[in-house]
Each structure stands twice: as C-alpha cells, then as structure tokens.
Design a protein around this motif. Structure first.
Motif, PDB file in Angstrom:
ATOM      1  N   GLY A   1     -45.287  -1.674 -52.232  1.00 34.56           N
ATOM      2  CA  GLY A   1     -45.629  -1.483 -53.626  1.00 34.56           C
ATOM      3  C   GLY A   1     -47.003  -0.849 -53.787  1.00 34.56           C
ATOM      4  O   GLY A   1     -47.736  -0.655 -52.812  1.00 34.56           O
ATOM      5  N   GLY A   2     -47.330  -0.518 -55.024  1.00 33.15           N
ATOM      6  CA  GLY A   2     -48.629   0.077 -55.294  1.00 33.15           C
ATOM      7  C   GLY A   2     -48.663   0.721 -56.657  1.00 33.15           C
ATOM      8  O   GLY A   2     -47.769   0.531 -57.484  1.00 33.15           O
ATOM      9  N   LEU A   3     -49.717   1.501 -56.863  1.00 30.66           N
ATOM     10  CA  LEU A   3     -49.914   2.229 -58.112  1.00 30.66           C
ATOM     11  C   LEU A   3     -49.496   3.681 -57.904  1.00 30.66           C
ATOM     12  O   LEU A   3     -49.936   4.327 -56.941  1.00 30.66           O
ATOM     13  N   VAL A   4     -48.670   4.185 -58.808  1.00 26.12           N
ATOM     14  CA  VAL A   4     -48.188   5.557 -58.694  1.00 26.12           C
ATOM     15  C   VAL A   4     -48.100   6.158 -60.090  1.00 26.12           C
ATOM     16  O   VAL A   4     -47.882   5.441 -61.070  1.00 26.12           O
ATOM     17  N   GLN A   5     -48.282   7.465 -60.169  1.00 19.09           N
ATOM     18  CA  GLN A   5     -48.195   8.141 -61.463  1.00 19.09           C
ATOM     19  C   GLN A   5     -46.732   8.346 -61.848  1.00 19.09           C
ATOM     20  O   GLN A   5     -45.855   8.400 -60.980  1.00 19.09           O
ATOM     21  N   PRO A   6     -46.469   8.467 -63.137  1.00 12.81           N
ATOM     22  CA  PRO A   6     -45.098   8.781 -63.561  1.00 12.81           C
ATOM     23  C   PRO A   6     -44.581  10.032 -62.859  1.00 12.81           C
ATOM     24  O   PRO A   6     -45.316  11.010 -62.701  1.00 12.81           O
ATOM     25  N   GLY A   7     -43.326   9.964 -62.431  1.00 15.08           N
ATOM     26  CA  GLY A   7     -42.728  11.056 -61.682  1.00 15.08           C
ATOM     27  C   GLY A   7     -42.900  10.928 -60.182  1.00 15.08           C
ATOM     28  O   GLY A   7     -42.282  11.688 -59.422  1.00 15.08           O
ATOM     29  N   GLY A   8     -43.718   9.996 -59.755  1.00 14.54           N
ATOM     30  CA  GLY A   8     -43.979   9.800 -58.340  1.00 14.54           C
ATOM     31  C   GLY A   8     -42.908   8.974 -57.644  1.00 14.54           C
ATOM     32  O   GLY A   8     -41.902   8.596 -58.251  1.00 14.54           O
ATOM     33  N   SER A   9     -43.158   8.719 -56.360  1.00 16.55           N
ATOM     34  CA  SER A   9     -42.188   7.999 -55.526  1.00 16.55           C
ATOM     35  C   SER A   9     -42.878   6.895 -54.739  1.00 16.55           C
ATOM     36  O   SER A   9     -44.066   6.983 -54.419  1.00 16.55           O
ATOM     37  N   LEU A  10     -42.095   5.885 -54.429  1.00  9.72           N
ATOM     38  CA  LEU A  10     -42.511   4.809 -53.525  1.00  9.72           C
ATOM     39  C   LEU A  10     -41.296   4.378 -52.725  1.00  9.72           C
ATOM     40  O   LEU A  10     -40.160   4.485 -53.212  1.00  9.72           O
ATOM     41  N   ARG A  11     -41.547   3.848 -51.536  1.00 10.15           N
ATOM     42  CA  ARG A  11     -40.475   3.245 -50.764  1.00 10.15           C
ATOM     43  C   ARG A  11     -40.853   1.803 -50.466  1.00 10.15           C
ATOM     44  O   ARG A  11     -41.860   1.541 -49.809  1.00 10.15           O
ATOM     45  N   LEU A  12     -40.037   0.900 -50.954  1.00  9.25           N
ATOM     46  CA  LEU A  12     -40.237  -0.518 -50.687  1.00  9.25           C
ATOM     47  C   LEU A  12     -39.447  -0.930 -49.453  1.00  9.25           C
ATOM     48  O   LEU A  12     -38.365  -0.416 -49.194  1.00  9.25           O
ATOM     49  N   SER A  13     -40.023  -1.876 -48.712  1.00 11.65           N
ATOM     50  CA  SER A  13     -39.348  -2.431 -47.538  1.00 11.65           C
ATOM     51  C   SER A  13     -39.167  -3.931 -47.708  1.00 11.65           C
ATOM     52  O   SER A  13     -40.025  -4.598 -48.291  1.00 11.65           O
ATOM     53  N   CYS A  14     -38.079  -4.424 -47.167  1.00 14.37           N
ATOM     54  CA  CYS A  14     -37.810  -5.866 -47.138  1.00 14.37           C
ATOM     55  C   CYS A  14     -37.435  -6.200 -45.700  1.00 14.37           C
ATOM     56  O   CYS A  14     -36.305  -5.916 -45.263  1.00 14.37           O
ATOM     57  N   ALA A  15     -38.388  -6.780 -44.975  1.00  9.77           N
ATOM     58  CA  ALA A  15     -38.159  -7.132 -43.580  1.00  9.77           C
ATOM     59  C   ALA A  15     -37.619  -8.551 -43.495  1.00  9.77           C
ATOM     60  O   ALA A  15     -38.209  -9.484 -44.046  1.00  9.77           O
ATOM     61  N   ALA A  16     -36.499  -8.684 -42.805  1.00  7.75           N
ATOM     62  CA  ALA A  16     -35.824  -9.977 -42.711  1.00  7.75           C
ATOM     63  C   ALA A  16     -36.005 -10.576 -41.330  1.00  7.75           C
ATOM     64  O   ALA A  16     -36.029  -9.857 -40.322  1.00  7.75           O
TER      65      ALA A  16
END
Length: 116
Positions: free
Chosen positions: A9-24
């Motif tokens: 997660g984090g701060l991103v401008q509109p139109g931007g991208s992020l990739r979240l991870s869920c490590a199990a």
C-alpha cells in the motif's frame, strides 16, 4: 499457524497504479479461495475481488476492468494489481481466507491512499 501479511500500500495520484501482496503461511494458498476486501473510514468492509482454487476470479463492479487478482503458488502469495486508481479507492485493504466453517483468517491490512 495461519498468517496473512499484506504489503504494497501507499500514497498514489489518481490514475496511478499499485500492486498489493498477501503473503500466506501456515497453509497452502492453492487449496482455498482467497479474497481481497477494503474498508474506507466510517464505511463497512466490502469485497473487492476473489480467486478460487481453480483460479476463477470475481470482481466487484466498482473495480472491474481496473484491478486484477492473481496467485503465485510458488511464493504462496496473492496479488492485487490496481490500475487507474481513483480517490474512491482509498481504503485499508485486507486479504482473507476461510479454511473451514470455523476458521476465518484476516491480515492486518495495508493502507491505500489515492490523492493529488
């Protein structure tokens, strides 16, 4: 024991991208369906996307076409690729797995903020 740890997660401008991870850990992801949820301030926690044991996927209408859920079996990790982010996507994002009727697990969440 079963543990889910979100990151990305984090701060991103509109139109931007992020990739979240869920490590199990403590179980094998491929045996169960996994879901990503999100909760904005003062709102209920809503389902965003799921991926099943057979890799079939479901998306909430609000994210369809913008988000993609995927699973890396080797890393025992589920991802949520989020593109074309909007301010209304701002929330804490959680992953969840239910391994039996009595065993329901959540991660600690990761904050996503979409703002100028």
């Amino acid at each position: 024991q079963v543990q889910l740890v979100e990151s990305g997660g984090g701060l991103v401008q509109p139109g931007g991208s992020l990739r979240l991870s869920c490590a199990a850990s403590g179980f094998t992801l491929g045996y169960y369906a996994i879901g990503w949820y999100r909760q904005a301030p003062a709102k209920r926690r809503d389902l965003v996307a799921t991926i099943s044991r057979t890799s079939s996927t479901y998306y909430a209408d609000s994210v369809k076409g913008r988000f993609t859920i995927s699973m890396d079996y080797a890393k025992n990790t589920v991802y949520l690729q989020m593109n074309s982010l909007k301010p209304e996507d701002t929330a804490v994002y959680y992953c969840r797995v239910t391994t039996s009727p009595l065993n329901d697990y959540w991660g600690q969440g990761t904050q996503v903020t979409v703002s100028e």
